[in-house]
Design a protein around this motif. Sequence first.
Motif, PDB file in Angstrom:
ATOM      1  N   ASP A   3     -64.734  65.637 155.569  1.00  0.00           N
ATOM      2  CA  ASP A   3     -63.517  65.939 155.850  1.00  0.00           C
ATOM      3  C   ASP A   3     -62.906  67.064 154.961  1.00  0.00           C
ATOM      4  O   ASP A   3     -63.380  67.482 153.866  1.00  0.00           O
ATOM      5  N   HIS A 166     -59.705  54.982 163.151  1.00  0.00           N
ATOM      6  CA  HIS A 166     -59.128  56.164 162.425  1.00  0.00           C
ATOM      7  C   HIS A 166     -60.094  56.491 161.329  1.00  0.00           C
ATOM      8  O   HIS A 166     -60.801  55.709 160.754  1.00  0.00           O
ATOM      9  N   ILE A 167     -60.214  57.987 161.136  1.00  0.00           N
ATOM     10  CA  ILE A 167     -61.300  58.317 160.283  1.00  0.00           C
ATOM     11  C   ILE A 167     -60.766  57.733 158.585  1.00  0.00           C
ATOM     12  O   ILE A 167     -61.798  57.881 157.905  1.00  0.00           O
ATOM     13  N   SER A 168     -59.629  57.557 158.649  1.00  0.00           N
ATOM     14  CA  SER A 168     -59.379  56.886 157.351  1.00  0.00           C
ATOM     15  C   SER A 168     -59.864  55.561 156.877  1.00  0.00           C
ATOM     16  O   SER A 168     -59.891  55.111 155.595  1.00  0.00           O
ATOM     17  N   TYR A 173     -64.197  58.323 153.587  1.00  0.00           N
ATOM     18  CA  TYR A 173     -62.877  59.248 153.755  1.00  0.00           C
ATOM     19  C   TYR A 173     -62.083  59.521 152.477  1.00  0.00           C
ATOM     20  O   TYR A 173     -62.057  58.598 151.691  1.00  0.00           O
ATOM     21  N   HIS A 396     -59.907  61.540 164.125  1.00  0.00           N
ATOM     22  CA  HIS A 396     -58.627  61.815 163.446  1.00  0.00           C
ATOM     23  C   HIS A 396     -57.483  61.559 164.362  1.00  0.00           C
ATOM     24  O   HIS A 396     -57.240  61.130 165.542  1.00  0.00           O
TER      25      HIS A 396
END
Length: 396
Positions: A3, A166-168, A173, A396
């Motif tokens: 990312d 979610h990617i977080s 990440y 995302h």
Amino acid sequence: MWDNKILKPEIPDPEIVAAQEAKRINADRPYYLEAGIERIVADAPWVKKEDILAGVEDYYKEAMSKSPSFTKYPESKNWVEFVLKRDKYLMEYASLTLRDMAILRSVNDYLTFRGYREFGLRKSSSDEKCRVAFLPDTDMGPMHIKNVDDPITYWKPAPPLPSKDHISNAPWYGKPFVMDGVGSGLHIDDEPEEIFPLPVYEMVYHYASDTLSALEFLKKYSLFWGGANILIYDRKYNSVAIEKCSRNYFEAFRQDEKVHFTHISGLVCRNPESPQAKYQRKQRLLYRKFFNLPDDGPDALFWDTCNNLETILREKLRNLGKKPAARDIIKLFITPYPEGLRKDGLRLHPNQGLTGYTLITNCFFLSKKLYYRWQRRSYADGGMWQENPEICQYEH
């Protein structure tokens, strides 16, 4: 690159960290403050509990008083302050005595450096710890896979994975590099020159930006950490393995030249001629002689099996070639031992009870943002292995 976002970490607030830790301790005080010491006393009835506790407390006070040189280790200054404040707050928020703090922080180091020899304490059993591999070029892209091995006695499976997240929430990440580790300690280790408990694993993310700089930082602070083998890879998928069973040794390995993978195994030194490996053998022999343990007993067989699992991992990954199929790597990790790496209650000796379980296999495909997970039921629920993975797609 997984990312575009890199989160710049800050030194944590010691009061907030202490409050969070106090909450965990207060939820189960007997587990954190009594269970470990009671097991030690049960294994060594000839030793007075008070003598062990006094030794642990003295070690903790000494360690906390031995701040490193800020000239030699300039990055440590703020972290020494953090550790001292964190523990002070924790004593207040969890109503802990100085002895309680020593039990929380220093039992393992004290026993390894002093206690086992001082009291003739014998470690009741060893828990074989895990394997990790990072392969930058599979048919599914870069791949990070790990078997988590431990006794099943207190294992509780994690909650089900969501099919999307979610990617977080992905473990990589915002990080400039990823570190993963396996246990690799010694029963008896020589005490290092530096014993202040710096949080080196946390510090490295503040002062390193990629695999090479992380390697350099961990080597600089080598005396402050050990008892683990570490695998590191960064956003360009450069990787390195560090083997560190002892606080006094440091050995790094670049990607395998034949097929470009990097791996680590618990409790092994892959190069038998390295100074650390020779020291490891010497200390294990010292332990066996100290307690009059046979060369064909559970302790010796345990180390042999650790080395065998390392060989299986290394050689079978090499045999898969330069761009292996991800399914073949997964098969290696979840196939039962000795054909594969999964342990299903592996007993190494007739005198041993329950031991050797692979509790969970984590597998990440970074460029595809996928997480595959297999895990085992608790022992009370039969301890069965989950044959089909849970899959989470990060978005995302």
